[in-house]
Write a protein that holds these residues in place. Structure first.
Motif, PDB file in Angstrom:
ATOM      1  N   PRO A  93       0.813  -1.227   0.000  1.00  0.00           N
ATOM      2  CA  PRO A  93       0.000   0.000   0.000  1.00  0.00           C
ATOM      3  C   PRO A  93       0.848   1.280   0.000  1.00  0.00           C
ATOM      4  O   PRO A  93       0.575   2.207  -0.771  1.00  0.00           O
ATOM      5  N   GLU A  94       1.881   1.319   0.826  1.00  0.00           N
ATOM      6  CA  GLU A  94       2.750   2.503   0.882  1.00  0.00           C
ATOM      7  C   GLU A  94       3.580   2.630  -0.382  1.00  0.00           C
ATOM      8  O   GLU A  94       3.782   3.731  -0.898  1.00  0.00           O
ATOM      9  N   LEU A  95       4.035   1.524  -0.912  1.00  0.00           N
ATOM     10  CA  LEU A  95       4.795   1.541  -2.161  1.00  0.00           C
ATOM     11  C   LEU A  95       3.945   2.106  -3.289  1.00  0.00           C
ATOM     12  O   LEU A  95       4.395   2.967  -4.054  1.00  0.00           O
ATOM     13  N   ALA A  96       2.708   1.649  -3.398  1.00  0.00           N
ATOM     14  CA  ALA A  96       1.795   2.151  -4.426  1.00  0.00           C
ATOM     15  C   ALA A  96       1.530   3.647  -4.241  1.00  0.00           C
ATOM     16  O   ALA A  96       1.501   4.402  -5.209  1.00  0.00           O
ATOM     17  N   ARG A  97       1.338   4.059  -2.984  1.00  0.00           N
ATOM     18  CA  ARG A  97       1.085   5.481  -2.704  1.00  0.00           C
ATOM     19  C   ARG A  97       2.263   6.330  -3.152  1.00  0.00           C
ATOM     20  O   ARG A  97       2.092   7.364  -3.806  1.00  0.00           O
ATOM     21  N   ARG A  98       3.470   5.899  -2.844  1.00  0.00           N
ATOM     22  CA  ARG A  98       4.665   6.675  -3.213  1.00  0.00           C
ATOM     23  C   ARG A  98       4.872   6.706  -4.724  1.00  0.00           C
ATOM     24  O   ARG A  98       5.328   7.715  -5.268  1.00  0.00           O
ATOM     25  N   LEU A  99       4.574   5.629  -5.403  1.00  0.00           N
ATOM     26  CA  LEU A  99       4.766   5.604  -6.859  1.00  0.00           C
ATOM     27  C   LEU A  99       3.746   6.479  -7.580  1.00  0.00           C
ATOM     28  O   LEU A  99       4.022   6.972  -8.666  1.00  0.00           O
ATOM     29  N   ARG A 100       2.601   6.658  -6.977  1.00  0.00           N
ATOM     30  CA  ARG A 100       1.571   7.528  -7.583  1.00  0.00           C
ATOM     31  C   ARG A 100       1.849   8.993  -7.351  1.00  0.00           C
ATOM     32  O   ARG A 100       1.334   9.833  -8.071  1.00  0.00           O
ATOM     33  N   ALA A 101       2.637   9.322  -6.321  1.00  0.00           N
ATOM     34  CA  ALA A 101       2.887  10.721  -5.953  1.00  0.00           C
ATOM     35  C   ALA A 101       3.807  11.414  -6.917  1.00  0.00           C
ATOM     36  O   ALA A 101       4.467  10.910  -7.713  1.00  0.00           O
TER      37      ALA A 101
END
Length: 101
Positions: A93-101
């Motif tokens: 979840p955090e990895l996906a959030r950071r890649l979208r930012a």
């Protein structure tokens, strides 16, 4: 995201089951001897450990605290992709959030 985490967890569990089956019914010594004697066996091992290195680089950049990164990276060569699956399930979840930012 939930489906990807679930598939990752199931893959890790399936790998764990296959490892258990191999340990209880296989001949680890004979398999290891073949791996080291056959060129494709050596390629397979190199590929496996190169993948661990690639994941270690990702973990090192992703984890905010160096000690936490070391605690995730150090077991990789011993626990393999079961450990990688656990990290990915927890970090996704955090990895996906950071890649979208």
């Amino acid at each position: 995201m939930i489906i990807l985490r679930l598939l990752t967890a199931l893959g890790g569990l399936a790998l764990g089951g296959l490892i258990w089956l191999a340990f209880t019914t296989g001949d680890f010594g004979a398999a290891g001897a073949w791996l080291m004697s056959d060129p494709w066996g050596r390629v397979t091992l190199f590929d496996l450990y190169l993948g661990f290195f690639f994941l270690a680089v990702i973990i090192a950049f992703f984890e905010k605290h160096p000690l936490r990164a070391v605690l995730w990276i150090a077991p990789l060569p011993f626990l393999g992709n079961i450990w990688a699956a656990l990290w990915l399930v927890l970090a996704l979840p955090e990895l996906a959030r950071r890649l979208r930012a």
